[in-house]
Enzyme design. Structure first.
Site, PDB file in Angstrom:
ATOM      1  N   LYS B 187       0.997  -1.180  -0.172  1.00  0.00           N
ATOM      2  CA  LYS B 187      -0.083  -0.023   0.240  1.00  0.00           C
ATOM      3  C   LYS B 187       0.935   1.084  -0.361  1.00  0.00           C
ATOM      4  CE  LYS B 187      -4.464  -2.233   0.182  1.00  0.00           C
ATOM      5  NZ  LYS B 187      -5.289  -1.848  -0.659  1.00  0.00           N
ATOM      6  N   ASP B 215       0.122   0.049  -4.518  1.00  0.00           N
ATOM      7  CA  ASP B 215      -1.583   0.319  -4.551  1.00  0.00           C
ATOM      8  C   ASP B 215      -1.407   1.023  -3.800  1.00  0.00           C
ATOM      9  OD1 ASP B 215      -3.875   0.052  -4.566  1.00  0.00           O
ATOM     10  OD2 ASP B 215      -5.157  -0.861  -3.490  1.00  0.00           O
ATOM     11  N   GLU B 241      -2.000   0.079  -8.456  1.00  0.00           N
ATOM     12  CA  GLU B 241      -3.209  -0.300  -8.341  1.00  0.00           C
ATOM     13  C   GLU B 241      -4.022   1.181  -7.967  1.00  0.00           C
ATOM     14  OE1 GLU B 241      -4.156  -3.584  -6.962  1.00  0.00           O
ATOM     15  OE2 GLU B 241      -6.514  -3.288  -5.961  1.00  0.00           O
ATOM     16  N   GLU B 270     -11.782  -2.402  -8.644  1.00  0.00           N
ATOM     17  CA  GLU B 270     -12.603  -3.375  -7.629  1.00  0.00           C
ATOM     18  C   GLU B 270     -13.282  -2.005  -6.667  1.00  0.00           C
ATOM     19  OE1 GLU B 270      -9.137  -2.282  -4.612  1.00  0.00           O
ATOM     20  OE2 GLU B 270     -10.430  -1.580  -3.125  1.00  0.00           O
ATOM     21  N   ASP B 293     -14.491  -7.791  -8.852  1.00  0.00           N
ATOM     22  CA  ASP B 293     -14.818  -8.205  -7.764  1.00  0.00           C
ATOM     23  C   ASP B 293     -15.714  -8.556  -7.487  1.00  0.00           C
ATOM     24  OD1 ASP B 293     -13.972  -6.023  -5.142  1.00  0.00           O
ATOM     25  OD2 ASP B 293     -16.472  -7.206  -5.443  1.00  0.00           O
ATOM     26  N   HIS B 320      -9.464  -8.369  -7.874  1.00  0.00           N
ATOM     27  CA  HIS B 320      -9.911  -7.838  -6.947  1.00  0.00           C
ATOM     28  C   HIS B 320     -10.152  -9.555  -5.260  1.00  0.00           C
ATOM     29  CE1 HIS B 320     -11.717  -5.491  -3.463  1.00  0.00           C
ATOM     30  NE2 HIS B 320      -9.965  -5.122  -2.748  1.00  0.00           N
TER      31      HIS B 320
END
Lengths: 408, 408
Positions: B187, B215, B241, B270, B293, B320
């Site tokens: 992240k 991400d 992402e 997502e 998703d 996702h």
């Protein structure tokens, strides 16, 4: 400005049984009951000072928006108006970016409609505190100009809902002409032969010099839209509204390109869910008329951004107002657009529908097919308490009576 | 097939207090409580035969989705499974195009999440009636192939949530390497220096041949994304992402174009709310990895359309699954993609997070960093009743205890 702490937020589910008479009917919404999630803010400073806000819906599902308003209310109650307006960007982001609630959006659908209802009430409260109608509060932030004596040009959608008979169309259109209307919108998209007959009838009634627009309410796919509208080109519509899925920016760009040689523009926006979508519609030359809506996006805040982007791209703003309360609210925004941003009426007009104004404390005033600028303080959101109680769903007397009669 | 009339739909608000330990934290969702709106369908044919469905949320706002499921339930209860699956397109449109409720979407946000929860339960019910895991039901519709012995490749997001310390990162990453993981997601997006330190740490730990993805969870605007990611290019991420607003197709196209020379792709999906948005992302070359998703769009129905479009544009699908239940559900879809559509593992992998599987009756099985195809009938949605009761919000014992301790 006083602190004006918000101490209470109430929200009610108010529905009008408009489907009984086919008002508002179109190719996708065949039985709309014009409804609102109706918000009232109370402050600690003065019992009489309240902020009124609403978002428009068409019946079932309003209870979901009410639930979302309740969920968001914890972010509003306890704040002072001063705190909010001194950092309105921060407050906007607090509502739209709550670390947990944003997942069920973000900034779209139910949660965005609920945000609109609350922010509309905040803007109404602010304008009331300043003792001004909202449009005046907005233009005074910018630069002062003379208010229009003749008002802002309007067009009517009320003559040609899809569920009306030819006889109704003829009668309503003739009456509107007599009242000074010059711009007319016709619902299309369910049946081509039906559309040809209705457009032909209306074009004959209004003559070659008045303006005709058509509206498919998202009924088609991209190629179908191009083929269908090409067959209606002989009636010279100024625009085709919502030809396809409101999310399909690139699809609208294809339609715009195909219809440009026919002199027909693409209009959309009433279900465009936020500023980022409008940005792309403008970037991709996917629309020629921006139809802002006072309740779909994040209230005045987000609409100001959209109005400014439209000006940058030199695309006229022609608001959507087909619903309950939407005329009352959006007139403030289009006055701001004219006075402080566009300074032009070229290809510009604001939708008008003639239903349900009688339920508002400061109803829209139309004179000679123009919106007359409202003068009462606020955002014109306040409804008559009697109307709210009668139409509250499901326990108001109107809905109890309908249930008893077994009409629905 | 028997008729299997659906006679009851229940929906519950189930939340896990994951924010207490910063599991799932990222630049935009700083305190997620992994949650579900949990749907159970009952039929008239056999008391033991039920359909289980859910949609994933992150805490507050789940009650709005529950409210929306209740609103949609009238369209489901009374239908037979046979009626539904013999015209599944018609049933899908009934849910997504109700003439009144579509206004509060359409096909986005709360109402789409609610649609997903219900349709996931319908697909689960259908697969149970057929006595198959869902992926098998899907691939048997198409063409039969040998099931993968080694399973479907997975990557892990559980080592590097934004709220974890460097010590936690090091320990979790080392453990994962020992377990056979080769693909890791980090992240990023809150603080550049922090990101550089974390990415550097993880790249050193995993070495040059393993795969790193980053991400940002929508934290940046378009130019900011390009500048920021360029500064992380030295760590050779396979993809960035969610670099910006999930609605900004054209923005993602600009980012994709700018990052292509650095060998970094753009991944998103997502929070991409429907097939029309995915269509445009593909048309505009705005992503290089499609992240379907199982709960954001309209269940299996809409995901099949997205998987087929991705194949047409030759873009890999990498689902996702960072949430509760998402791994359990989406493994069925990615098996279908491999067996019936793409037949390729090139640049393909499915996200895995190691939280909360213990609450499911048929939890995901990971072996050597691969998803092992599930064999129990259904869509793996069924939760342990004890888990549901404990975590039901706000009255389950877990939430009552948290409230009493005043931790939240």
């Amino acid at each position: 400005m006083q602190e004006n702490k918000i101490i209470k937020l109430t929200v009610r589910d108010v529905r009008f049984p408009t489907s009984l008479e086919q008002h508002g009917s179109d190719a996708m919404h065949t039985d709309p009951d014009y409804s609102v999630a109706y918000v009232v803010l109370e402050t600690d400073s003065d019992a009489a000072l309240k902020g009124y806000g609403l978002t428009f819906t068409v019946g079932r599902g309003t209870e979901i928006v009410v639930c979302a308003v309740k969920a968001l209310s914890t972010l509003v109650v306890g704040k002072t108006l001063k705190e909010i307006v001194s950092d309105f960007r921060g407050f906007y982001r607090l509502l739209s970016s709550d670390g947990q609630m944003r997942w069920v959006g973000p900034e779209k659908g139910v949660i965005q409609l609920a945000t609109a209802a609350i922010l509309n009430a905040v803007w109404d409260l602010w304008a009331r505190v300043e003792g001004k109608p909202l449009w005046k509060l907005l233009v005074d932030m910018h630069l002062k100009q003379t208010m229009l004596k003749e008002g802002y040009p309007a067009y009517t959608t009320s003559c040609a809902w899809l569920g009306y008979t030819d006889q109704q169309l003829t009668q309503l259109c003739s009456e509107a002409l007599a009242q000074g209307w010059t711009k007319f919108k016709v619902k299309v998209g369910a049946d081509l032969q039906d559309d040809i007959r209705r457009c032909s009838l209306i074009r004959k009634l209004i003559g070659p010099n008045n303006t005709l627009m058509i509206d498919a309410n998202q009924r088609w796919d991209v190629n179908e839209a191009i083929t269908w509208v090409t067959k209606l080109a002989e009636f010279h519509p100024l625009w085709i509204e919502e030809p396809t899925c409101p999310d399909d920016v690139l699809g609208h760009a294809s339609i715009s390109k195909a219809l440009a040689p026919l002199g027909i523009g693409v209009a959309t926006g009433e279900q465009c869910h936020n500023r980022v979508m409008f940005k792309q519609f403008l970037q991709a030359a996917a629309l020629q008329f921006v139809q802002i809506d006072s309740c779909r996006v994040g209230s005045v805040n987000e609409n100001l951004a959209i109005i400014l982007m439209a000006a940058k791209f030199n695309v006229p703003v022609c608001p959507h107002a087909g619903g309950v309360g939407l005329c009352e609210l959006v007139q403030h925004l289009i006055l701001f657009d004219y006075i402080s941003v566009s300074a032009s009426l070229n290809n510009r007009m604001c939708e008008y529908v003639d239903h349900l104004h009688e339920h508002f404390k400061s109803p829209t005033i139309i004179r000679n097919a123009h919106y007359i600028p409202p003068k009462d303080p606020g955002y014109s959101c306040e409804m008559l308490e009697e109307s709210v109680q009668k139409h509250q769903y499901p326990d108001g007397e109107v809905w109890r009576a309908i249930e008893q009669q077994g009409k629905q």
